[in-house]
Design an enzyme around this catalytic site. Sequence first.
Site, short mmCIF file in Angstrom:
data_model
loop_
_atom_site.label_atom_id
_atom_site.label_comp_id
_atom_site.label_asym_id
_atom_site.label_seq_id
_atom_site.Cartn_x
_atom_site.Cartn_y
_atom_site.Cartn_z
N ASP A 1 0.85 -1.20 0.00
CA ASP A 1 0.00 0.00 0.00
C ASP A 1 0.89 1.25 0.00
O ASP A 1 1.76 1.40 0.86
CB ASP A 1 -0.91 -0.01 1.24
N SER B 1 -7.24 3.98 -1.02
CA SER B 1 -6.95 2.53 -0.99
C SER B 1 -8.19 1.68 -1.23
O SER B 1 -8.07 0.53 -1.66
CB SER B 1 -6.32 2.15 0.35
N ASP C 1 2.31 2.87 3.14
CA ASP C 1 1.39 4.01 3.03
C ASP C 1 1.40 4.87 4.29
O ASP C 1 1.45 6.10 4.21
CB ASP C 1 -0.01 3.45 2.75
N HIS D 1 2.16 8.89 4.82
CA HIS D 1 1.25 9.88 5.44
C HIS D 1 1.94 10.60 6.60
O HIS D 1 1.72 11.78 6.82
CB HIS D 1 -0.01 9.19 5.95
N ASP E 1 -1.62 0.21 -4.71
CA ASP E 1 -2.83 0.91 -5.10
C ASP E 1 -2.54 2.33 -5.57
O ASP E 1 -3.24 2.88 -6.42
CB ASP E 1 -3.83 0.92 -3.92
MG MG Z 1 -4.18 -0.71 2.78
ZN ZN Z 2 -3.12 6.10 2.39
#
Ligand code: MG
Ligand code: ZN
Length: 375
Positions: free
Chosen positions: A45, A86, A258, A262, A300
């Site tokens: 991700d 996502s 991911d 962030h 993604d």
């Molecule tokens: Mg995810």
């Molecule tokens: Zn995210």
Amino acid sequence: MKISYQMVITALAGLGLLGCSAKKEEKPEEVGNKEPLSIIFMIGDGMGVPQVSTAYYFGDSLPNFSRFEHIGLHKTSDKKYEITDSAAGATAFSIGQKTYKRAIGVSVDSISQETILERLKGEGYQTGLISLTTITHATPASFYAHVPDRDMHEEIAAQLIDAEVDFFAGGGKKFFNKRDDGKDLFAELLSKNYHLDTLGLSKPESNKRNAYVLADDGIPSKIEGRGDYLSEATKNALDYFDQREAPFFMMVEGSYIDWGGHAKNAEMMISEVLDFDKALGVVLDYVEATPNTLLVVTADHETGGVSIGKHYEMDESTGEKKEVPEKVSVYFNTDQHSGELIPVFANGQGAENFQGIYENNEIYHKMLRAINQAK
Ligand code: MG
Ligand code: ZN
């Protein structure tokens, strides 16, 4: 235990059938090719090319990414927004259609669509899901649930019980046993022939389904001391599927690449990429040793608008910033997702389908094409 070509030949020879003229037109290799294709689909991700690149600058050895023979790129946009999330990102992979942000397993008009996991289960496949975050989180949920919004965790957990996934591992206990509706979904899992573990990765039981729900929320990140959970859960799942007759479809998520983006936390992001790369090694070894398997690895979307640039340190003698030639720095351009094309890596049978540049939802169709080609 799967039937190998060599075992078939040995069996036929034992029966004295190989010399039989009536059987002459049945070429032995066709027997081997009839075994259905198993697919391991891995999602990092938030893992764009910059994140993959960090494995090359910050890892101790050549990354497992270097073992891939077929590489492509996909465009991540959802139905409306160029920059996706996502839920829409994973749903494009799972149903083969672009949808709206926050959608889980539903089309743009909020209609439930059969996911690739459900479709293959219907064809006799075993199924598996592994995540680091709650097993009801957007990425894993998109493969078994159908809800209009990703935050409907309790409803998603209830749908996981109905999905009868053969092996799943992740976090999210509270959505099973501390629910607003008072239901005890762990009891429901046990009534559906699950071996359930809420403490650790015990050995899977081959005559049961296996569920590992190992944290109230997410499983810790690598820098919080997760250890080898991702590689070990993946290895356990492969061992479990391999002991049984049917082919399998499994999705494995490296969820916190991911989250590192962030948080604009380079250490977190890099450690998650390196951990994902380690799990890739487990699966690549399996795919190389096992005919009729395909590994597809992608993301993604990218998170953080990351670039890899010059590394500067203060020069003590001059008091000025000086570039360090043998080092790089990670720079974040945003704390949000970005719109970069995303790499797709594939090895195994049908891997050549994943070369080129295409839309994210094409990955669903390419996986089904690989399965049909193997028939
Ligand atoms: Mg995810
Ligand atoms: Zn995210």
